[in-house]
Scaffold this active site. Structure first.
Site, PDB file in Angstrom:
ATOM      1  N   HIS A 165       0.846  -1.211   0.000  1.00  0.00           N
ATOM      2  CA  HIS A 165       0.000   0.000   0.000  1.00  0.00           C
ATOM      3  C   HIS A 165       0.873   1.250   0.000  1.00  0.00           C
ATOM      4  CE1 HIS A 165      -3.366  -2.637   1.360  1.00  0.00           C
ATOM      5  NE2 HIS A 165      -2.380  -3.239   2.007  1.00  0.00           N
ATOM      6  N   SER A 287      14.351  22.169 -15.855  1.00  0.00           N
ATOM      7  CA  SER A 287      13.185  23.029 -16.045  1.00  0.00           C
ATOM      8  C   SER A 287      13.662  24.344 -16.648  1.00  0.00           C
ATOM      9  CB  SER A 287      12.523  23.265 -14.690  1.00  0.00           C
ATOM     10  OG  SER A 287      11.909  24.537 -14.641  1.00  0.00           O
TER      11      SER A 287
END
Ligand code: ARG
Length: 459
Positions: A165, A287
């Protein structure tokens, strides 16, 4: 002059409206370039078989068949060097090759289509190409599995928090993570092999899907082309077109889903917040505004490519499911789907192998991530070893979670030794599987190339 007129007549239909022609030709003019070599191989086998047919007057003599094979070898070379092209008025590779052969061999070129349809011709081309693509992909898949095992091996027994999980669960190792992904990838060979077995059947001689009134020796072309057997029923052979492509796409989509999960784990574990793995800087992109950024775009695109291949598989199945029996032009559109799917998978396998080879594990960060809770199950199992029934031990630990101590992750992973757990990973087993998969693909590629060279005597 005479030859020129003859060429004109070989073009199936020059009465088609140009817009309709362009729409029906679609992308075949470019896509079919990938099929030139297989189309010539299929034609060489067909013409050889025609020359061996026992007829009062042979369709082509053995000497003529040899001339055709020689001319076909030149056609392959000319197409590969851009000296020949598939033209829109050819419609596809099949008519382009026939046109070029007729230009070069005159009447002999006009005989090569005897007892054949473009329907069985394209089916052969696509199956040969799929065999080639699958075997190459299998080699690339083995190389990726091998890269993962190398990463596992060089990280040694570095402890890694195993997660369920996405929550911290139990002690694990980087080696177990890496080889676990390698094993998932190797298991995908089962699906690839199923697709290979379906592709490895010869539809040639089924003609338009109903056979022809000529004593075709279908087994002979099966032998010459190196297929495992002939698709017996001519109608069935015509219907199997598309089904093979869809089976391959299903294997490819499944494989991409596996690769996408590997990419996702790599993205997560190399995030600064985890920091378990480091990606080489030169594999990350920046970026335009944020100078500090080193992004794992390459891995994000693996996820998006997985979605695309799933879409291609869905397109193939959707295209087929309501189509009536026999050839329908819809089938032409299956070609681009499998070609695109195979190309995506093959580049993805290669790029992931490169990324995995560059990845390193940060042992300190991996160890630092072990919270006391990760040892909870081990603590309960130690109580079991002292005689407490499992469920009582479980509740003892669960009721006193705050009292769990921090433990040594290295000791914890050393204590797990049964088959397939941290200390029980059999690297030799993976080595053997990878070697045998790579060898088997290489041997079969060699056989395919041998059949090609025997028919076309390529240089
Ligand atoms: N380009 C066609 C295809 O890929 C070849 C077969 C054309 N057959 C026909 N009956 N129109 O399907």
């Amino acid at each position: 002059m005479k030859r020129k007129q003859a060429v004109k007549r070989t073009i199936t239909d020059n009465t088609v409206d140009p817009d309709i022609l362009a729409y029906t030709v679609g992308d075949d003019v470019t896509l079919d370039r990938q099929l030139v070599v297989w189309d010539c191989m299929g034609t060489a086998a067909h013409v050889t078989m025609l020359s061996e047919m026992k007829l009062k007057k042979p369709v082509v003599t053995k000497a003529e068949a040899a001339d055709v094979r020689k001319a076909l070898a030149k056609v392959v070379d000319d197409f590969s060097k851009g000296r020949c092209e598939i033209r829109e008025d050819d419609q596809d590779v099949h008519m382009a090759v026939e046109r070029v052969l007729t230009e070069r061999l005159g009447d002999l070129g006009k005989k090569i289509h005897t007892g054949r349809s473009r329907n069985d011709q394209v089916a052969v081309d696509v199956r040969l190409d799929m065999k080639f693509q699958i075997l190459e992909a299998e080699r690339e898949l083995s190389a990726l599995a091998s890269a993962l095992c190398r990463f596992g091996g060089r990280s040694g027994p570095v402890p890694l928090v195993g997660r369920t999980h996405l929550q911290p669960a139990m002690p694990s190792t980087v080696e177990m993570w890496a080889t676990g992904h390698a094993e998932m990838i190797l298991d995908q060979l089962e699906n690839m092999e199923a697709a290979y077995r379906l592709a490895d059947l010869n539809p040639l001689g089924s003609a338009a899907g109903y056979g022809v009134p000529l004593p075709l020796d279908r087994g002979r072309t099966t032998e010459l082309l190196g297929f495992s057997r002939t698709v017996h029923n001519c109608f069935g052979a015509s219907m199997a077109r598309g089904e093979c492509e869809a089976s391959l796409l299903s294997a490819l989509a499944q494989l991409m889903a596996v690769l996408s999960r590997l990419a996702e784990d790599l993205i997560l574990f190399s995030m600064p917040e985890f920091g378990y793995f480091r990606l080489p800087r030169e594999y990350c992109t920046g970026s335009s505004i944020m100078p500090q950024k080193f992004n794992p775009d390459v891995l994000e695109l693996v996820r998006s490519k997985a979605a695309q291949v799933l879409g291609l598989q869905t397109a193939a199945i959707s295209l087929l499911h309501a189509m009536p029996g026999g050839y329908n032009r819809d089938l032409q559109d299956c070609k681009g789907l499998y070609m695109k799917g195979a190309a995506i998978v093959r580049t993805t396998l290669r790029i992931l192998a490169k990324v995995v080879d560059g990845v390193s594990a940060d042992a300190e960060k991996c160890r630092a991530a072990f919270t006391p809770g990760v040892f909870a199950t081990d603590v309960a199992l130690r109580k079991v070893a002292r005689g407490t029934p499992w469920r009582d031990a479980y509740h003892d630990v669960r009721d006193n979670l705050g009292q769990l101590d921090s433990e040594d992750p290295d000791d914890a992973v050393k204590a797990k030794n049964h088959e397939g757990t941290c200390g029980g990973i059999d690297m030799k087993l993976y080595g053997a599987r990878i070697e045998s998969a790579a060898k088997s693909a290489k041997t079969r590629l060699g056989k395919l190339m041998d059949s090609l060279h025997a028919l076309l005597k390529l240089g």
